[in-house]
Design an enzyme around this catalytic site. Structure first.
Site, PDB file in Angstrom:
ATOM      1  N   GLN A   1      -4.663  -1.981   9.605  1.00 25.16           N
ATOM      2  CA  GLN A   1      -4.473  -3.208   8.889  1.00 25.16           C
ATOM      3  C   GLN A   1      -4.835  -4.355   9.976  1.00 25.16           C
ATOM      4  OE1 GLN A   1      -3.724  -3.512   5.893  1.00 25.16           O
ATOM      5  NE2 GLN A   1      -3.954  -5.858   5.735  1.00 25.16           N
TER       6      GLN A   1
ATOM      7  N   ASP B   1     -11.356   2.171   3.978  1.00 26.00           N
ATOM      8  CA  ASP B   1     -11.398   0.714   3.776  1.00 26.00           C
ATOM      9  C   ASP B   1     -12.779   0.570   3.772  1.00 26.00           C
ATOM     10  OD1 ASP B   1      -9.487  -1.192   3.768  1.00 26.00           O
ATOM     11  OD2 ASP B   1      -8.935  -0.743   5.806  1.00 26.00           O
TER      12      ASP B   1
ATOM     13  N   LYS C   1       0.788  -1.153   0.005  1.00 29.84           N
ATOM     14  CA  LYS C   1      -0.133   0.038  -0.060  1.00 29.84           C
ATOM     15  C   LYS C   1       0.734   1.085   0.044  1.00 29.84           C
ATOM     16  CE  LYS C   1      -3.837  -2.481   2.172  1.00 29.84           C
ATOM     17  NZ  LYS C   1      -4.431  -2.814   3.255  1.00 29.84           N
TER      18      LYS C   1
END
Ligand code: GUN
Length: 292
Positions: free
Chosen positions: A96, A119, A52
């Site tokens: 994460q 997200d 990312k």
């Protein structure tokens, strides 16, 4: 049978995003800034987060990686999330997953400002998505929609079977495929571990989306002739012949399923490369203030 080239589509979209960032720079606009929080050092999470950050660099985004020891308390982590929420330069935040057992991931997701939740995991974004309001759509389902769109695959009126009801993929995928959108208007069946006659249900699918996380579980008998098969699975399987010591396996037994399909995504280079691109797209949307 067409093998869907997720890597090529991802590269195409990356070029489009990169060009937009260039234009933003020229006009003196807000350069997208993505923040990733990584707790501990889970091997797969390390790889995902590194990818990312690398994508941010490639596209001209700013990025910040905040790493914390696995001993961080839940309260301390929530305070770190609040700091990012309050930082006006930071457009998107991802924490994460998975997190250590003593931290409740739902609490963390709900602490992220929905306006920065690139997200798309916050209940407000999931609710807005379900209502058809502007929302951050989580990255993997968005990537699947983009693949279907760019390959001009007709979805309207089709029977879509989604295998797996995870919050990250299966559940949002099922909602998205039934929406009254260009890619949508399917009759959707969401299946899971308690579904009876799973192979039979899958064999009635025009579009099968496998997201159960069990390597090569979907075999040829699950597939209707001419079906579109999207394999979201990505499991590390020990493989001594590989330098890394593992191979990545999808949920679909590709070699026996592919000959029956009209379209199929491979693993790797199918859905995987699309996920990060979707995250970047969401971060750009945030910087441009286009969702909220
Ligand atoms: N862990 C596995 N996939 C994801 C993802 O898409 N986002 C976050 N934050 N964690 C993950």
């Amino acid at each position: 049978m067409t093998i869907i080239d997720g890597k090529a589509v991802a590269e195409e979209i990356k070029k489009e995003i990169g060009a937009e960032v260039e234009a933003i720079k020229v006009s003196g606009g807000k350069i997208p800034h993505l923040v990733a929080i990584l707790v501990g050092n889970n091997g797969a999470s390390e790889t995902y987060v590194a990818n990312k950050v690398k994508s941010c660099e490639e596209l001209g985004f700013n990025s910040t990686l905040l790493r914390f020891d696995p001993s961080i308390s839940e309260a301390e982590l929530l305070a770190e999330v609040q700091k990012v929420n309050n930082n006006e330069d930071m457009d998107g935040l991802i924490v994460q997953l998975p997190l250590p057992d003593h931290i409740n991931p739902d609490k963390v997701m709900e602490t992220i400002d929905p306006k920065k939740d690139v997200d798309g995991f916050h209940p407000i974004n999931i609710g807005r998505m379900a209502k058809g309001l502007p929302a951050y759509i989580s990255a993997t389902p968005q990537g699947v929609l983009d693949l279907l769109e760019r390959y001009n695959i007709e979805t309207s009126g089709k029977h879509c079977v989604v295998v797996g009801r995870s919050q990250i993929v299966g559940l949002p995928m099922s909602i998205l495929m039934q929406r009254n959108h260009k890619v949508g208007n399917c009759t959707v069946t969401l299946t899971h571990s308690k579904t009876k006659n799973l192979a039979e249900v899958c064999a009635s699918a025009d579009i099968l989306i496998a997201a159960l996380g069990r390597p090569e579980f979907i075999t040829a008998d699950f597939i209707k002739e001419g079906a579109v098969v999207i394999d979201v699975g990505l499991t590390r399987v020990e493989d001594a012949t590989k330098k890394s010591g593992f191979a990545l396996k999808g949920d679909v037994k590709f070699d026996e399923v592919a000959p029956k399909c009209s379209f199929i995504t491979p693993v790797p280079k199918g859905v995987g490369p699309m996920t990060i691109v979707s995250l970047m797209k969401n971060t750009l949307l945030s910087a441009k203030g286009l969702i909220y």
